[in-house]
Design an enzyme around this catalytic site. Structure first.
Site, mmCIF file in Angstrom:
data_model
loop_
_atom_site.group_PDB
_atom_site.id
_atom_site.type_symbol
_atom_site.label_atom_id
_atom_site.label_comp_id
_atom_site.label_asym_id
_atom_site.label_seq_id
_atom_site.Cartn_x
_atom_site.Cartn_y
_atom_site.Cartn_z
ATOM 1 C CB CYS A 25 -0.929 0.012 1.207
ATOM 2 S SG CYS A 25 -2.280 -1.150 1.018
HETATM 3 N N1 COA Z 1 -20.381 -9.053 7.660
HETATM 4 C C1 COA Z 1 -20.910 -9.137 8.898
HETATM 5 N N2 COA Z 1 -20.162 -9.367 9.993
HETATM 6 C C2 COA Z 1 -18.836 -9.537 9.833
HETATM 7 C C3 COA Z 1 -18.235 -9.460 8.569
HETATM 8 C C4 COA Z 1 -19.053 -9.209 7.457
HETATM 9 N N3 COA Z 1 -18.556 -9.113 6.219
HETATM 10 N N4 COA Z 1 -16.898 -9.650 8.704
HETATM 11 C C5 COA Z 1 -16.675 -9.850 10.017
HETATM 12 N N5 COA Z 1 -17.831 -9.782 10.707
HETATM 13 C C6 COA Z 1 -18.051 -9.965 12.148
HETATM 14 C C7 COA Z 1 -16.963 -10.798 12.786
HETATM 15 O O1 COA Z 1 -17.262 -12.151 12.683
HETATM 16 C C8 COA Z 1 -16.964 -10.293 14.213
HETATM 17 O O2 COA Z 1 -18.016 -10.923 14.908
HETATM 18 P P1 COA Z 1 -17.856 -11.334 16.458
HETATM 19 O O3 COA Z 1 -17.677 -10.019 17.166
HETATM 20 O O4 COA Z 1 -19.136 -12.012 16.744
HETATM 21 O O5 COA Z 1 -16.643 -12.194 16.519
HETATM 22 C C9 COA Z 1 -17.330 -8.824 14.087
HETATM 23 O O6 COA Z 1 -17.963 -8.692 12.802
HETATM 24 C C10 COA Z 1 -16.140 -7.894 14.142
HETATM 25 O O7 COA Z 1 -15.131 -8.347 13.239
HETATM 26 P P2 COA Z 1 -13.727 -7.674 13.132
HETATM 27 O O8 COA Z 1 -12.910 -8.391 12.096
HETATM 28 O O9 COA Z 1 -13.131 -7.546 14.492
HETATM 29 O O10 COA Z 1 -14.157 -6.234 12.558
HETATM 30 P P3 COA Z 1 -13.402 -4.870 12.609
HETATM 31 O O11 COA Z 1 -14.235 -3.902 13.308
HETATM 32 O O12 COA Z 1 -11.962 -5.003 13.047
HETATM 33 O O13 COA Z 1 -13.371 -4.439 11.059
HETATM 34 C C11 COA Z 1 -11.789 -4.357 9.214
HETATM 35 C C12 COA Z 1 -12.689 -5.228 10.105
HETATM 36 C C13 COA Z 1 -10.960 -5.262 8.326
HETATM 37 C C14 COA Z 1 -12.677 -3.454 8.361
HETATM 38 C C15 COA Z 1 -10.893 -3.463 10.104
HETATM 39 O O14 COA Z 1 -10.267 -4.238 11.095
HETATM 40 C C16 COA Z 1 -9.821 -2.744 9.332
HETATM 41 O O15 COA Z 1 -10.055 -2.059 8.357
HETATM 42 N N6 COA Z 1 -8.570 -2.816 9.807
HETATM 43 C C17 COA Z 1 -7.459 -2.146 9.167
HETATM 44 C C18 COA Z 1 -7.044 -2.960 8.020
HETATM 45 C C19 COA Z 1 -6.071 -2.281 7.115
HETATM 46 O O16 COA Z 1 -5.846 -1.102 7.129
HETATM 47 N N7 COA Z 1 -5.487 -3.079 6.296
HETATM 48 C C20 COA Z 1 -4.625 -2.609 5.306
HETATM 49 C C21 COA Z 1 -4.985 -3.353 4.098
HETATM 50 S S1 COA Z 1 -4.022 -2.806 2.796
#
Ligand code: COA
Length: 379
Positions: free
Chosen positions: A162
């Site tokens: 990225c």
């Molecule tokens: N739809 C519905 N629920 C979902 C889901 C989806 N697509 N994906 C995950 N969940 C659920 C999970 O199962 C979890 O449930 P639980 O609490 O019962 O275990 C809950 O939602 C939270 O999941 P989590 O993965 O902890 O979500 P989050 O708030 O961390 O958001 C991201 C996920 C990936 C959007 C976030 O962590 C993020 O953007 N992080 C930074 C990533 C980044 O910058 N990466 C660089 C890439 S280049």
């Protein structure tokens, strides 16, 4: 590096953008994903009942928007991505005589940047193709883009995930400072739909396709409307929290084929927690080195991965909650476009600034990697 009047002075002469025609809304994406989940669960009902196979869970529009700020993403190939029996792009393999896909969209973005700068390709000395994934190991994508644009000089590919574009800008700026080039195109074709696992609920909504270009030049030849590069800083810290194991050493092995870890995987929560303070501290330290008050920054063009991360970083840097004018987002319509994200934000949201305004282009992502480019509008 600080710029002084005696050295060559790199500037951003123009940027360019290529946006694929097709867009997928969260609604369309979730409908397709949930059909895939239903199919998987019904086809494996017995194995799921006996505990041999895990049931998959549906995705939701509300979760995606709340967790990431993403509402839609552009893709090069919409139909197969949304087909629950395919769930991924399917491109016709092009012959060696045809322009390859990454080169094609890179050329489109590059032409846009050249046109905006009023620059002829013959005046460009080098092309850097800076992106998270390359279509092939060699010949370099940059050399193909160089040839398609009829640029006489040299080109090479660089991948810092990225942060590829900001690393490319510093590399281009260093060539100019050293006198090895006067005009360098940094092209970032990001076909992220190819590395995304569209069947993975945790990440299927994240990425979108795009191409950007940044023309970095010596101020002496730049158009009067340009952005002075005040200073650039790069940082990398190894982490497995964003990883893709695809590579030429494992692709051919039977156990490598079709494995999810040969696509993008991440520990999103850990990334969020570890990268926010790292990047905020880096920005504040670099601003201090450049004798810029971070709270005086007119605009932050941050990496576009997650709206919550950007909110926290902007707050730490500016000392208050940033509004959309201070820290614009393109996440809502583009999704995460890897290294191109902060460049799209800069491209679409910089024209209204006044001469003398100072802003920051900043990237962060896998590696971990982070890059800052402080810029000031010249005219
Ligand atoms: N739809 C519905 N629920 C979902 C889901 C989806 N697509 N994906 C995950 N969940 C659920 C999970 O199962 C979890 O449930 P639980 O609490 O019962 O275990 C809950 O939602 C939270 O999941 P989590 O993965 O902890 O979500 P989050 O708030 O961390 O958001 C991201 C996920 C990936 C959007 C976030 O962590 C993020 O953007 N992080 C930074 C990533 C980044 O910058 N990466 C660089 C890439 S280049």
């Amino acid at each position: 590096m600080l710029h002084d009047a005696l050295t060559k002075h790199p500037v951003i002469s123009a940027t360019g953008l290529y946006t694929p025609e097709h867009s997928i809304s969260n609604q369309e994406l979730v409908e397709s994903f949930n059909t895939f989940v239903e199919l998987h669960n019904s086809r494996n009902a017995d194995a799921i009942a006996s505990g041999e196979v895990e049931a998959l869970h549906p995705s939701s529009v509300e979760f995606i928007e709340k967790a990431s700020g993403i509402k839609a993403r552009h893709v090069m190939d919409k139909k197969p991505v949304l087909d629950p029996e395919i769930m991924g792009p399917r491109w016709r393999e092009r012959t060696n005589d045809e322009l390859s896909l990454m080169a094609e969209i890179g050329v489109n973005a590059a032409r846009d940047a050249l046109d905006r700068a009023g620059r002829l390709p013959g005046d460009v000395d080098a092309v850097l193709c800076a992106a998270s994934n390359m279509e092939r190991p060699y010949p370099a994508m940059a050399v193909e883009i160089q040839q398609a644009l009829k640029i006489d000089g040299f080109g090479f590919d660089m991948n810092v995930a990225c942060s590829s574009a900001t690393f490319g800008i510093q590399t281009a700026a260093d060539y100019i400072r050293a006198g090895n080039a006067r005009s360098v195109l940094v092209v970032s074709p990001e076909i992220t739909s190819g590395h995304l696992n569209w069947r993975d609920r945790d990440s299927h909504f994240i990425f979108g396709d795009v191409a950007t270009a940044v023309l970095v030049e010596d101020a002496a030849m730049a158009p009067s409307a340009h952005w002075d590069i005040l200073g650039t800083k790069l940082k990398t810290v190894f982490s497995n929290n964003i990883r893709n194991n695809f590579g030429f050493l494992n692709r051919a092995s039977p156990e490598g084929e079709g494995k999810a870890d040969k696509l993008f995987v991440q520990e999103g929560r850990k990334v969020f927690k570890e990268v926010v303070p790292m990047v905020a501290d880096m920005i504040i330290e670099e601003a201090d080195r450049l004798q810029i008050d971070p709270q005086s920054l007119r605009r932050l063009w941050l990496h576009q991965a997650n709206a919550g991360m950007n909110r926290l970083i902007a707050q730490r840097v500016l000392g208050h909650e940033a509004d959309a004018d201070e820290s614009p987002t393109v996440l809502d319509t583009y999704g995460n476009t890897s290294s191109a994200g902060s460049i799209i934000a800069f491209h679409l949201h910089s024209k209204d600034l006044s001469p003398g305004d100072t802003g920051l282009i900043c990237s962060f992502g896998a590696g971990y990697s982070a890059g800052t480019v402080f810029v000031r509008k010249a005219a």
